[in-house]
Scaffold this motif. Structure first.
Motif, PDB file in Angstrom:
ATOM      1  N   SER A  76       0.832  -1.206   0.000  1.00  0.00           N
ATOM      2  CA  SER A  76       0.000   0.000   0.000  1.00  0.00           C
ATOM      3  C   SER A  76       0.868   1.258   0.000  1.00  0.00           C
ATOM      4  O   SER A  76       0.600   2.210  -0.745  1.00  0.00           O
ATOM      5  CB  SER A  76      -0.924  -0.006   1.212  1.00  0.00           C
ATOM      6  OG  SER A  76      -1.695   1.160   1.244  1.00  0.00           O
ATOM      7  N   TRP A  77       1.901   1.281   0.813  1.00  0.00           N
ATOM      8  CA  TRP A  77       2.801   2.443   0.875  1.00  0.00           C
ATOM      9  C   TRP A  77       3.464   2.671  -0.483  1.00  0.00           C
ATOM     10  O   TRP A  77       3.561   3.797  -0.947  1.00  0.00           O
ATOM     11  CB  TRP A  77       3.864   2.210   1.948  1.00  0.00           C
ATOM     12  CG  TRP A  77       4.846   3.334   2.088  1.00  0.00           C
ATOM     13  CD1 TRP A  77       4.734   4.430   2.893  1.00  0.00           C
ATOM     14  CD2 TRP A  77       6.096   3.484   1.393  1.00  0.00           C
ATOM     15  NE1 TRP A  77       5.836   5.243   2.743  1.00  0.00           N
ATOM     16  CE2 TRP A  77       6.686   4.690   1.826  1.00  0.00           C
ATOM     17  CE3 TRP A  77       6.773   2.713   0.454  1.00  0.00           C
ATOM     18  CZ2 TRP A  77       7.920   5.140   1.356  1.00  0.00           C
ATOM     19  CZ3 TRP A  77       7.993   3.160  -0.022  1.00  0.00           C
ATOM     20  CH2 TRP A  77       8.561   4.362   0.428  1.00  0.00           C
ATOM     21  N   LEU A  78       3.909   1.580  -1.106  1.00  0.00           N
ATOM     22  CA  LEU A  78       4.639   1.685  -2.360  1.00  0.00           C
ATOM     23  C   LEU A  78       3.735   2.070  -3.533  1.00  0.00           C
ATOM     24  O   LEU A  78       4.113   2.893  -4.365  1.00  0.00           O
ATOM     25  CB  LEU A  78       5.341   0.352  -2.662  1.00  0.00           C
ATOM     26  CG  LEU A  78       6.239   0.302  -3.890  1.00  0.00           C
ATOM     27  CD1 LEU A  78       7.420   1.254  -3.745  1.00  0.00           C
ATOM     28  CD2 LEU A  78       6.727  -1.122  -4.118  1.00  0.00           C
ATOM     29  N   THR A  79       2.527   1.489  -3.592  1.00  0.00           N
ATOM     30  CA  THR A  79       1.685   1.613  -4.782  1.00  0.00           C
ATOM     31  C   THR A  79       0.400   2.409  -4.608  1.00  0.00           C
ATOM     32  O   THR A  79      -0.205   2.822  -5.593  1.00  0.00           O
ATOM     33  CB  THR A  79       1.271   0.216  -5.279  1.00  0.00           C
ATOM     34  OG1 THR A  79       0.476  -0.409  -4.261  1.00  0.00           O
ATOM     35  CG2 THR A  79       2.484  -0.640  -5.607  1.00  0.00           C
ATOM     36  N   GLY A  80      -0.057   2.552  -3.372  1.00  0.00           N
ATOM     37  CA  GLY A  80      -1.321   3.236  -3.135  1.00  0.00           C
ATOM     38  C   GLY A  80      -2.536   2.315  -3.151  1.00  0.00           C
ATOM     39  O   GLY A  80      -3.662   2.771  -2.934  1.00  0.00           O
ATOM     40  N   TYR A  81      -2.333   1.012  -3.379  1.00  0.00           N
ATOM     41  CA  TYR A  81      -3.469   0.082  -3.373  1.00  0.00           C
ATOM     42  C   TYR A  81      -3.996  -0.103  -1.958  1.00  0.00           C
ATOM     43  O   TYR A  81      -3.225  -0.224  -1.009  1.00  0.00           O
ATOM     44  CB  TYR A  81      -3.063  -1.298  -3.899  1.00  0.00           C
ATOM     45  CG  TYR A  81      -2.939  -1.395  -5.394  1.00  0.00           C
ATOM     46  CD1 TYR A  81      -4.065  -1.450  -6.206  1.00  0.00           C
ATOM     47  CD2 TYR A  81      -1.695  -1.450  -6.003  1.00  0.00           C
ATOM     48  CE1 TYR A  81      -3.945  -1.549  -7.586  1.00  0.00           C
ATOM     49  CE2 TYR A  81      -1.572  -1.549  -7.378  1.00  0.00           C
ATOM     50  CZ  TYR A  81      -2.700  -1.601  -8.166  1.00  0.00           C
ATOM     51  OH  TYR A  81      -2.587  -1.696  -9.524  1.00  0.00           O
ATOM     52  N   THR A  82      -5.324  -0.133  -1.814  1.00  0.00           N
ATOM     53  CA  THR A  82      -5.958  -0.498  -0.558  1.00  0.00           C
ATOM     54  C   THR A  82      -6.101  -2.022  -0.537  1.00  0.00           C
ATOM     55  O   THR A  82      -5.859  -2.694  -1.539  1.00  0.00           O
ATOM     56  CB  THR A  82      -7.367   0.116  -0.453  1.00  0.00           C
ATOM     57  OG1 THR A  82      -8.171  -0.433  -1.511  1.00  0.00           O
ATOM     58  CG2 THR A  82      -7.331   1.641  -0.543  1.00  0.00           C
ATOM     59  N   ARG A  83      -6.533  -2.575   0.582  1.00  0.00           N
ATOM     60  CA  ARG A  83      -6.748  -4.030   0.650  1.00  0.00           C
ATOM     61  C   ARG A  83      -7.795  -4.446  -0.381  1.00  0.00           C
ATOM     62  O   ARG A  83      -7.646  -5.461  -1.062  1.00  0.00           O
ATOM     63  CB  ARG A  83      -7.186  -4.426   2.070  1.00  0.00           C
ATOM     64  CG  ARG A  83      -7.427  -5.913   2.267  1.00  0.00           C
ATOM     65  CD  ARG A  83      -6.125  -6.687   2.177  1.00  0.00           C
ATOM     66  NE  ARG A  83      -6.273  -7.695   1.144  1.00  0.00           N
ATOM     67  CZ  ARG A  83      -5.338  -8.561   0.791  1.00  0.00           C
ATOM     68  NH1 ARG A  83      -4.174  -8.539   1.364  1.00  0.00           N
ATOM     69  NH2 ARG A  83      -5.549  -9.433  -0.136  1.00  0.00           N
ATOM     70  N   GLN A  84      -8.856  -3.654  -0.514  1.00  0.00           N
ATOM     71  CA  GLN A  84      -9.903  -3.963  -1.487  1.00  0.00           C
ATOM     72  C   GLN A  84      -9.349  -3.869  -2.913  1.00  0.00           C
ATOM     73  O   GLN A  84      -9.692  -4.673  -3.780  1.00  0.00           O
ATOM     74  CB  GLN A  84     -11.113  -3.013  -1.330  1.00  0.00           C
ATOM     75  CG  GLN A  84     -11.846  -3.154  -0.016  1.00  0.00           C
ATOM     76  CD  GLN A  84     -11.154  -2.437   1.152  1.00  0.00           C
ATOM     77  OE1 GLN A  84     -10.244  -1.633   0.975  1.00  0.00           O
ATOM     78  NE2 GLN A  84     -11.580  -2.767   2.367  1.00  0.00           N
TER      79      GLN A  84
ATOM     80  N   GLY B 259       1.700  -0.473 -13.470  1.00  0.00           N
ATOM     81  CA  GLY B 259       1.274   0.525 -14.443  1.00  0.00           C
ATOM     82  C   GLY B 259      -0.020   1.222 -14.062  1.00  0.00           C
ATOM     83  O   GLY B 259      -0.228   2.381 -14.401  1.00  0.00           O
ATOM     84  N   HIS B 260      -0.890   0.514 -13.339  1.00  0.00           N
ATOM     85  CA  HIS B 260      -2.178   1.078 -12.933  1.00  0.00           C
ATOM     86  C   HIS B 260      -2.236   1.371 -11.442  1.00  0.00           C
ATOM     87  O   HIS B 260      -3.326   1.560 -10.894  1.00  0.00           O
ATOM     88  CB  HIS B 260      -3.320   0.139 -13.319  1.00  0.00           C
ATOM     89  CG  HIS B 260      -3.396  -0.113 -14.787  1.00  0.00           C
ATOM     90  ND1 HIS B 260      -3.437  -1.377 -15.326  1.00  0.00           N
ATOM     91  CD2 HIS B 260      -3.423   0.735 -15.843  1.00  0.00           C
ATOM     92  CE1 HIS B 260      -3.488  -1.293 -16.639  1.00  0.00           C
ATOM     93  NE2 HIS B 260      -3.470  -0.015 -16.978  1.00  0.00           N
ATOM     94  N   ALA B 261      -1.088   1.392 -10.789  1.00  0.00           N
ATOM     95  CA  ALA B 261      -1.062   1.660  -9.346  1.00  0.00           C
ATOM     96  C   ALA B 261      -1.717   3.013  -9.070  1.00  0.00           C
ATOM     97  O   ALA B 261      -1.456   3.985  -9.784  1.00  0.00           O
ATOM     98  CB  ALA B 261       0.370   1.661  -8.835  1.00  0.00           C
TER      99      ALA B 261
END
Length: 149
Positions: free
Chosen positions: A70-78, A95-97
């Motif tokens: 999450s820190w690296l890419t911005g993805y949430t768990r969902q 590419g879509h982070a």
């Protein structure tokens, strides 16, 4: 993932020149470019359990692995779950982070004998940033230090 196991079934040896060679005695020699394409097309969901296993083997948690991603890419768990369900490739995953963390460029050190800050290919550098952070987690580094705070 360890240096002795690779995604393609043999242990690559990375040289400071940036070339990747199969170990002596192997049937084939693959160029770095061929290896990269293979890595890029592998689904992130198929490698994620290896990141978690590496961390858990050293007493760390899946939640910490998720926090690093999450820190690296911005993805949430969902968001991660959705990417897993789609079997998103590494190339599309990064590419879509949602938001690559600008502080990721502070990550220094080696992965498989190659300095991450010297990797020229942007996608490979992102993959190696993640590898480096997971390595640091498994080595017992505090999360604050992993996040370069």
């Amino acid at each position: 993932m360890s240096a002795t196991k690779s995604l393609s079934g043999y242990a690559p040896v990375f040289h400071p020149t940036g070339r990747c060679h199969a170990p002596a005695g192997s049937q084939s020699r693959r160029t770095e470019r061929e290896m990269k394409h293979r890595i890029y097309s592998i689904s992130f969901a198929s490698i994620y359990p290896h990141y978690v296993a590496k961390a858990e083997k050293k007493g760390r948690t899946q939640a910490e692995v998720d926090e690093i991603i999450s820190w690296l890419t911005g993805y949430t768990r969902q968001g991660l779950d959705a990417e897993f369900e789609k079997k998103t490739s590494f190339e599309d995953f990064f590419g879509h982070a949602p938001q690559l963390n600008p502080s990721r460029k502070l990550i220094r050190g080696t992965v498989c004998g190659v300095r991450v800050e010297d990797i020229e290919d942007p996608l490979m550098r992102e993959i190696r940033y993640l590898d480096k952070m997971i390595d640091e987690l498994a080595k017992g580094k505090a999360m604050e230090k992993i996040f370069r705070r």
